[in-house]
Design a protein around this motif. Structure first.
Motif, PDB file in Angstrom:
ATOM      1  N   ARG A 149      46.799  40.563  38.008  1.00 13.61           N
ATOM      2  CA  ARG A 149      46.653  39.166  38.409  1.00 13.61           C
ATOM      3  C   ARG A 149      45.187  38.874  38.716  1.00 13.61           C
ATOM      4  NH1 ARG A 149      51.771  40.535  39.474  1.00 13.61           N
ATOM      5  NH2 ARG A 149      53.390  38.917  39.382  1.00 13.61           N
ATOM      6  N   LEU A 150      44.765  37.678  38.370  1.00 12.84           N
ATOM      7  CA  LEU A 150      43.389  37.257  38.606  1.00 12.84           C
ATOM      8  C   LEU A 150      43.409  35.853  39.191  1.00 12.84           C
ATOM      9  CD1 LEU A 150      40.288  37.727  36.377  1.00 12.84           C
ATOM     10  CD2 LEU A 150      40.852  35.419  37.172  1.00 12.84           C
ATOM     11  N   TYR A 151      42.642  35.661  40.277  1.00 11.32           N
ATOM     12  CA  TYR A 151      42.525  34.350  40.926  1.00 11.32           C
ATOM     13  C   TYR A 151      41.050  33.950  40.937  1.00 11.32           C
ATOM     14  CZ  TYR A 151      47.317  35.081  42.475  1.00 11.32           C
ATOM     15  OH  TYR A 151      48.681  35.301  42.505  1.00 11.32           O
ATOM     16  N   PHE A 152      40.765  32.785  40.346  1.00 12.55           N
ATOM     17  CA  PHE A 152      39.392  32.272  40.238  1.00 12.55           C
ATOM     18  C   PHE A 152      39.203  31.154  41.259  1.00 12.55           C
ATOM     19  CE2 PHE A 152      36.589  28.998  38.336  1.00 12.55           C
ATOM     20  CZ  PHE A 152      35.414  29.733  38.301  1.00 12.55           C
ATOM     21  N   PRO A 181      50.864  45.797  33.846  1.00 11.87           N
ATOM     22  CA  PRO A 181      50.081  44.587  34.115  1.00 11.87           C
ATOM     23  C   PRO A 181      50.786  43.317  33.640  1.00 11.87           C
ATOM     24  CG  PRO A 181      48.712  46.300  33.130  1.00 11.87           C
ATOM     25  CD  PRO A 181      50.116  46.745  32.995  1.00 11.87           C
ATOM     26  N   ALA A 182      50.852  42.337  34.534  1.00 12.41           N
ATOM     27  CA  ALA A 182      51.468  41.051  34.185  1.00 12.41           C
ATOM     28  C   ALA A 182      50.489  40.141  33.448  1.00 12.41           C
ATOM     29  CB  ALA A 182      51.961  40.363  35.453  1.00 12.41           C
ATOM     30  N   ARG A 183      49.178  40.363  33.601  1.00 11.96           N
ATOM     31  CA  ARG A 183      48.124  39.581  32.937  1.00 11.96           C
ATOM     32  C   ARG A 183      48.290  38.084  33.239  1.00 11.96           C
ATOM     33  NH1 ARG A 183      45.123  42.516  29.349  1.00 11.96           N
ATOM     34  NH2 ARG A 183      44.373  40.573  28.408  1.00 11.96           N
ATOM     35  N   LEU A 184      48.452  37.788  34.501  1.00 15.67           N
ATOM     36  CA  LEU A 184      48.578  36.398  34.955  1.00 15.67           C
ATOM     37  C   LEU A 184      47.260  35.973  35.598  1.00 15.67           C
ATOM     38  CD1 LEU A 184      52.139  36.542  36.569  1.00 15.67           C
ATOM     39  CD2 LEU A 184      51.516  35.687  34.298  1.00 15.67           C
ATOM     40  N   SER A 185      46.740  34.816  35.184  1.00 15.28           N
ATOM     41  CA  SER A 185      45.459  34.340  35.705  1.00 15.28           C
ATOM     42  C   SER A 185      45.610  32.911  36.225  1.00 15.28           C
ATOM     43  CB  SER A 185      44.381  34.407  34.628  1.00 15.28           C
ATOM     44  OG  SER A 185      44.776  33.674  33.474  1.00 15.28           O
ATOM     45  N   TYR A 186      44.946  32.640  37.345  1.00 16.05           N
ATOM     46  CA  TYR A 186      45.055  31.336  37.992  1.00 16.05           C
ATOM     47  C   TYR A 186      43.672  30.905  38.478  1.00 16.05           C
ATOM     48  CZ  TYR A 186      49.931  32.860  38.312  1.00 16.05           C
ATOM     49  OH  TYR A 186      51.179  33.321  38.016  1.00 16.05           O
ATOM     50  N   ARG A 187      43.503  29.577  38.549  1.00 15.60           N
ATOM     51  CA  ARG A 187      42.356  29.022  39.264  1.00 15.60           C
ATOM     52  C   ARG A 187      42.895  28.397  40.546  1.00 15.60           C
ATOM     53  NH1 ARG A 187      41.848  23.437  38.446  1.00 15.60           N
ATOM     54  NH2 ARG A 187      43.332  22.629  36.900  1.00 15.60           N
ATOM     55  N   MET A 188      42.198  28.586  41.615  1.00 15.16           N
ATOM     56  CA  MET A 188      42.633  28.093  42.906  1.00 15.16           C
ATOM     57  C   MET A 188      42.005  26.726  43.172  1.00 15.16           C
ATOM     58  SD  MET A 188      44.615  30.530  43.714  1.00 15.16           S
ATOM     59  CE  MET A 188      45.011  30.170  45.425  1.00 15.16           C
ATOM     60  N   VAL A 189      42.840  25.741  43.447  1.00 16.27           N
ATOM     61  CA  VAL A 189      42.368  24.379  43.706  1.00 16.27           C
ATOM     62  C   VAL A 189      42.843  23.946  45.089  1.00 16.27           C
ATOM     63  CG1 VAL A 189      42.369  23.783  41.258  1.00 16.27           C
ATOM     64  CG2 VAL A 189      44.406  23.356  42.625  1.00 16.27           C
ATOM     65  N   SER A 190      42.081  23.084  45.715  1.00 15.76           N
ATOM     66  CA  SER A 190      42.400  22.609  47.054  1.00 15.76           C
ATOM     67  C   SER A 190      43.352  21.424  46.979  1.00 15.76           C
ATOM     68  CB  SER A 190      41.116  22.222  47.780  1.00 15.76           C
ATOM     69  OG  SER A 190      41.400  21.769  49.088  1.00 15.76           O
ATOM     70  N   SER A 191      44.453  21.519  47.728  1.00 17.23           N
ATOM     71  CA  SER A 191      45.419  20.418  47.763  1.00 17.23           C
ATOM     72  C   SER A 191      44.928  19.330  48.722  1.00 17.23           C
ATOM     73  CB  SER A 191      46.788  20.935  48.208  1.00 17.23           C
ATOM     74  OG  SER A 191      46.730  21.358  49.562  1.00 17.23           O
ATOM     75  N   SER A 192      45.657  18.205  48.757  1.00 11.22           N
ATOM     76  CA  SER A 192      45.278  17.111  49.650  1.00 11.22           C
ATOM     77  C   SER A 192      45.351  17.527  51.104  1.00 11.22           C
ATOM     78  CB  SER A 192      46.200  15.913  49.406  1.00 11.22           C
ATOM     79  OG  SER A 192      47.568  16.289  49.604  1.00 11.22           O
ATOM     80  N   GLY A 193      46.183  18.538  51.388  1.00  3.43           N
ATOM     81  CA  GLY A 193      46.300  19.016  52.765  1.00  3.43           C
ATOM     82  C   GLY A 193      45.298  20.098  53.110  1.00  3.43           C
ATOM     83  N   GLY A 194      44.445  20.472  52.138  1.00  4.46           N
ATOM     84  CA  GLY A 194      43.429  21.479  52.401  1.00  4.46           C
ATOM     85  C   GLY A 194      43.840  22.888  52.040  1.00  4.46           C
ATOM     86  N   ARG A 195      45.079  23.090  51.568  1.00  2.07           N
ATOM     87  CA  ARG A 195      45.525  24.431  51.181  1.00  2.07           C
ATOM     88  C   ARG A 195      45.078  24.748  49.759  1.00  2.07           C
ATOM     89  NH1 ARG A 195      51.682  25.482  52.041  1.00  2.07           N
ATOM     90  NH2 ARG A 195      50.907  27.562  51.450  1.00  2.07           N
ATOM     91  N   MET A 196      44.800  26.030  49.509  1.00  3.67           N
ATOM     92  CA  MET A 196      44.431  26.468  48.170  1.00  3.67           C
ATOM     93  C   MET A 196      45.707  26.755  47.379  1.00  3.67           C
ATOM     94  SD  MET A 196      41.198  26.285  48.191  1.00  3.67           S
ATOM     95  CE  MET A 196      40.703  27.153  46.701  1.00  3.67           C
ATOM     96  N   MET A 197      45.832  26.109  46.223  1.00  2.00           N
ATOM     97  CA  MET A 197      47.024  26.232  45.401  1.00  2.00           C
ATOM     98  C   MET A 197      46.663  26.809  44.032  1.00  2.00           C
ATOM     99  SD  MET A 197      49.315  25.072  47.423  1.00  2.00           S
ATOM    100  CE  MET A 197      50.712  24.855  46.319  1.00  2.00           C
ATOM    101  N   PRO A 198      47.486  27.737  43.505  1.00  2.00           N
ATOM    102  CA  PRO A 198      47.178  28.320  42.188  1.00  2.00           C
ATOM    103  C   PRO A 198      47.620  27.402  41.043  1.00  2.00           C
ATOM    104  CG  PRO A 198      49.150  29.334  43.088  1.00  2.00           C
ATOM    105  CD  PRO A 198      48.649  28.379  44.143  1.00  2.00           C
ATOM    106  N   ARG A 199      46.777  27.313  40.046  1.00  2.00           N
ATOM    107  CA  ARG A 199      47.078  26.595  38.817  1.00  2.00           C
ATOM    108  C   ARG A 199      46.695  27.501  37.638  1.00  2.00           C
ATOM    109  NH1 ARG A 199      49.408  24.164  42.005  1.00  2.00           N
ATOM    110  NH2 ARG A 199      49.301  21.955  42.578  1.00  2.00           N
ATOM    111  N   PRO A 200      47.367  27.388  36.500  1.00  2.00           N
ATOM    112  CA  PRO A 200      47.024  28.251  35.355  1.00  2.00           C
ATOM    113  C   PRO A 200      45.538  28.161  35.001  1.00  2.00           C
ATOM    114  CG  PRO A 200      49.061  27.077  34.935  1.00  2.00           C
ATOM    115  CD  PRO A 200      48.489  26.487  36.195  1.00  2.00           C
ATOM    116  N   PHE A 201      44.958  29.329  34.772  1.00  2.00           N
ATOM    117  CA  PHE A 201      43.541  29.396  34.390  1.00  2.00           C
ATOM    118  C   PHE A 201      43.442  29.171  32.885  1.00  2.00           C
ATOM    119  CE2 PHE A 201      39.626  31.413  33.089  1.00  2.00           C
ATOM    120  CZ  PHE A 201      38.728  31.126  34.111  1.00  2.00           C
ATOM    121  N   GLU A 202      42.665  28.199  32.496  1.00  2.00           N
ATOM    122  CA  GLU A 202      42.517  27.869  31.081  1.00  2.00           C
ATOM    123  C   GLU A 202      41.143  28.307  30.616  1.00  2.00           C
ATOM    124  OE1 GLU A 202      43.232  23.720  30.738  1.00  2.00           O
ATOM    125  OE2 GLU A 202      45.344  23.857  31.336  1.00  2.00           O
ATOM    126  N   THR A 203      41.149  29.170  29.600  1.00  2.00           N
ATOM    127  CA  THR A 203      39.871  29.672  29.080  1.00  2.00           C
ATOM    128  C   THR A 203      39.354  28.757  27.988  1.00  2.00           C
ATOM    129  OG1 THR A 203      41.043  31.070  27.503  1.00  2.00           O
ATOM    130  CG2 THR A 203      40.465  32.062  29.613  1.00  2.00           C
TER     131      THR A 203
END
Length: 859
Positions: free
Chosen positions: A819-822, A837-859
């Motif tokens: 797993r990879l978190y950007f 290995p699951a080979r799952l990658s995500y980018r972390m984005v901030s929600s309206s409440g301030g929490r970091m949420m994972p979204r699919p990482f697009e290359t």
């Protein structure tokens, strides 16, 4: 749509019909070039390609029953070194009792193949039965069959049937079950509680139910008791435990471990001569051999032990010379510290001839050339089909009733390689009663059995006689009338007369002096799986395979053994093709240890009738390890599958180089430790030790670097030590498979968060998910459950002056991450590794409440 092909470790398998679907053009061209590089009109037609994705080594495999059998049997293989246009090695498995088999064959063909779904269903059934729970040894037919049977099933055609409902194929005799080494089940006597000399008597057929046995110096009489319960008229005498027992002559006499405890040399000789005087057929002698540490203090020609007992130790050659001087008889060394001396000349000749006869010729022919089993579904359909089959004729009914007796007679015929005489047929009385005599039974066999098998058996037995005649060139030739009766019959059947047989033996010796003929025979042996051919310089093989070698090589080995007659200690034989030399090697714990240690090497110079002996075990010459042991065995050998799995695992580990010998034992331990590997029995597994924190973890880091990093750990000074050795293994995998490649490509990294113990986790205020983030690696909680069920290990790192998005994209494209978190171009990335290995990658984005949420990482 899934591409065809099956990946096992570094090996990729694909059916040749699906090669064009391979996207990599280089791989397609390599397979095509290999197919074109086969010799014209090969004995088998390949239909599967196997390529090592790391080394590029390519093999073409022939599975003749690929489409008919659920688990096809390998018939032949051709191996091409990387880039080679012609095969460097060829192997045929048609005579193997335990050939390799193929699983999950549906993966090798295209998804549109009409039978793929049906094959996949068979695989699912096998999975549901737990047949793939441990894949270490299932790649061989006997191991696979026994595993299926252990689950309470049998494989009939394409179906797994409960054993209670098994369907008979109607050809039981032709499908005789072979269980392990051929010699294992040849006697009705129980050998588990017998001493080594008596076991040897049983093994060589010199002690059978109905014979008499006397144990001279029987001790408490355990051999006598065991033999008596098995139908042998056994008795014994001992000066301490049975002094009043009658000393009586017997067919077989044992003088087991008596000579070595008599401190008086004259009394020792007296014991040997008295015991031999009782033997009517044979005497066995057992003594203690020299070992590494000799107990006690020197006394006369032996030692006094701490219990005030005497022990005289021998070497093999010393024991042979000692008995020959005492009895003026030929002595046969049959095991470590075990010898035979014959009182009966005919029995001695029979024993000598038997030493040159291959074991179980009939069993091997019947087992390896049996017809395929009838499918269960076909049987049921045939039984349900209307109208019913017409009744069998009277001749067919007669043959069906006679089949059991004829099958026994056929096995006897194949074992002899010729038509048996009446006194050689064990079931003669039944044949006379039920089949109107032996001549009629032999006529039935001539009309209804496969005589190509008899031709093969005759060729094998003729070679046995040629070899025996070759050995007689070194001694006075016995008169024909003095030969054992079977040998006389063999000579007449295979050569016509004694003179022609001796001429054939002499020619065999002359051929054994021709390096080109030796090379051709070595190539043939290697093709049949009898040893490892090393660049056409030598053939090296286990001693048990010598009797299956071509007659020419058997003669070559026999010539060498005339000089060194201690074969019972030898495990490996090396035939030097051009130099006229023979090397014999003796190892410690050869069968029990995957890397046995060499303790003696004997180089026999056949042409000079001389030998050199090299002893190992001193500081100057430590005992070297034997690597790649499976090369020198055959798949029929007990434990072969386990040894092959070990050798392949060690090869994949990268600790071996291309040299013939491999690292010393201490170096191997150090190399394995560096890779968090350890040898446990016959397996190469992960280490169970805890390393020093400053030990290298991969090429660039130490364990301390991955464990004692991060702001919170530094601020609080927490030790943060893993308690589970598996965590260190996981950190090593993370370092070598993920971090080392990143460092090699981008340069140094800065770790901001690595391993997290329970104490460190409690002191990190927010922003972590210990049950998911893999920072706890393989640690367990108070109740024994994993803190993070995902396993593996994780870390956060940054590469200074690099865009971390580029780093993340490179990892995604090139490495087996789990797993990879950007988090951003200038922030550390989180990356983990797990065994699957699951080979799952995500980018972390901030929600309206301030929490970091994972979204699919697009290359």
């Amino acid at each position: 749509m899934t591409e065809p092909g099956k990946r096992i470790a570094d090996e990729f398998y694909i059916h040749l019909s699906a090669v064009e679907t391979i996207q990599d053009a280089t791989t397609r061209q390599a397979i095509s070039r290999a197919v074109q590089g086969l010799p014209p009109q090969p004995s088998h037609v390949p239909n599967v390609a196997k390529i090592n994705v790391v080394t590029g080594r390519l093999s073409l495999l022939s599975y003749p029953d690929f489409f008919d059998s659920p688990f096809p049997v390998l018939a032949a293989t051709w191996v091409f070194p990387p880039g080679a246009a012609a095969p460097a090695w060829h192997r045929i498995y048609t005579d193997s009792l335990n050939p390799p088999i193929l699983h999950r064959k549906e993966l090798l063909v295209s998804s549109s193949h009409p039978q793929r779904e049906r094959w996949a269903n068979i695989t699912k059934t096998a999975e549901s039965l737990g047949l793939f729970d441990d894949v270490t040894t299932i790649g061989f037919r006997l191991n696979w069959d026994r595993l299926i049977q252990s689950r309470g099933y049998s494989l009939v055609g394409n179906e797994f049937l409960p054993i209670g409902n098994d369907v008979s194929t109607g050809s039981e005799q032709s499908r005789q079950d072979f269980d392990g080494p051929i010699q294992r089940h040849l006697t009705a006597l129980s050998r588990s509680s017998l001493s080594a000399p008596v076991q040897m008597l049983v093994r060589h057929g010199l002690l059978r139910p109905g014979m008499t046995f006397f144990d001279y110096g029987c001790g408490r009489g355990s051999d006598v008791s065991a033999l008596s319960s098995d139908g042998v008229a056994a008795s014994g005498w001992d000066p301490h435990y049975r002094p009043e027992a009658t000393i009586a002559p017997a067919d077989a006499v044992n003088l087991g471990f008596v000579v070595n405890v008599i401190e008086d040399p004259a009394e020792r000789i007296d014991a040997v001569t008295k015991a031999f005087g009782l033997a009517q057929i044979v005497m066995s002698i057992g003594v203690m051999l020299y070992g590494g540490d000799l107990p006690g203090k020197p006394y006369r020609d032996g030692f006094l032990t701490s219990r005030n007992t005497f022990q005289k130790y021998f070497s093999q050659s010393e024991l042979k010379d000692y008995i020959e001087q005492a009895l003026q008889r030929d002595v046969f060394m049959v095991g470590p510290g075990v010898a035979f001396v014959f009182a009966d000349t005919e029995a001695e000749q029979c024993f000598c001839a038997g030493r040159y006869r291959r074991k179980n010729v009939a069993l091997r022919l019947l087992a390896t050339r049996a017809p395929r089993p009838v499918r269960a579904k076909a049987i049921r359909e045939a039984e349900a089909r209307e109208p019913r089959r017409p009744q069998r004729s009277s001749e067919e009914r007669y043959l069906a009733a006679a089949r059991p007796l004829l099958d026994e007679l056929w096995a006897i015929t194949l074992d002899l390689g010729r038509r048996p005489e009446a006194d050689e047929v064990t079931n003669l009385a039944a044949i006379n009663a039920d089949l109107d005599g032996l001549p009629k039974a032999l006529r039935l066999i001539a009309h209804h059995y496969d005589h190509t098998l008899l031709e093969a058996a005759a060729a094998a037995r003729a070679d046995d006689v040629r070899l025996l005649m070759a050995t007689q060139q070194f001694a006075k030739r016995p008169a024909y009338r003095h030969l054992e009766q079977r040998l006389q019959r063999d000579i007449k059947a295979f050569f016509g007369d004694y003179k022609s047989a001796h001429a054939a033996g002499l020619q065999l010796l002359l051929d054994a002096a021709d390096p080109q003929k030796i090379l051709a025979a070595c190539r043939l042996a290697a093709t049949q799986g009898l040893g490892w051919l090393d660049a056409e310089h030598s053939l090296q093989l286990h001693i048990s395979l010598v009797e299956r070698l071509p007659a020419l090589l058997r003669a070559y080995v026999t010539c060498g053994l005339i000089i060194w007659d201690a074969l019972s200690d030898v495990q490996l034989v090396k035939i030097h093709i051009a130099s006229g030399k023979l090397t014999l090697m003796e190892f410690e714990a050869f069968d029990e240890d995957p890397l046995p240690r060499l303790h003696r090497r004997i180089k026999v110079i056949v042409r000079k009738l001389d030998c050199d002996v090299f002893e190992y075990g001193s500081q100057a010459y430590p005992k070297p390890l034997l690597y790649r042991k499976s090369r020198y065995l055959n798949e029929d050998h007990p434990g072969y599958a386990e040894q092959l799995a070990f050798d392949e695992a060690l090869e994949r580990s990268g600790v071996l180089d291309d040299s013939e010998f491999g690292p010393a034992a201490e170096t191997l331990t150090r190399l394995l430790d560096a890779k968090r590997l350890a040898i446990e029995g016959m397996r190469l597994g992960r280490s169970t030790s805890i390393p020093d924190l400053d030990t290298r973890c991969g090429a660039s880091l130490t364990y301390r670097t991955l464990i004692q990093c991060g702001e919170t750990r530094h601020r609080l000074g927490i030790a943060n030590l893993p308690l589970n050795p598996a965590t260190y293994n996981a950190l090593h995998d993370l370092a070598t498979l993920i971090l080392d490649p990143v460092i090699e490509y981008f340069g140094a990294i800065r770790l901001t968060y690595g391993f997290s113990s329970a104490e460190l986790t409690r002191n990190i205020q927010r922003g972590i998910a210990p049950k998911l983030d893999q920072h706890a690696s393989c640690e367990r909680g108070p109740r024994g459950a994993f803190v993070c069920e995902r396993g593996g290990a994780a870390c956060d790192f940054v590469v200074e002056d690099e865009d971390m998005r580029e780093v993340a994209e490179w990892i995604i494209a090139n490495l087996p991450f789990d797993r990879l978190y950007f988090y951003g171009a200038d922030r550390p990335i989180h990356v983990s590794y797990a065994p699957e290995p699951a080979r799952l990658s995500y980018r972390m984005v901030s929600s309206s409440g301030g929490r970091m949420m994972p979204r699919p990482f697009e290359t």
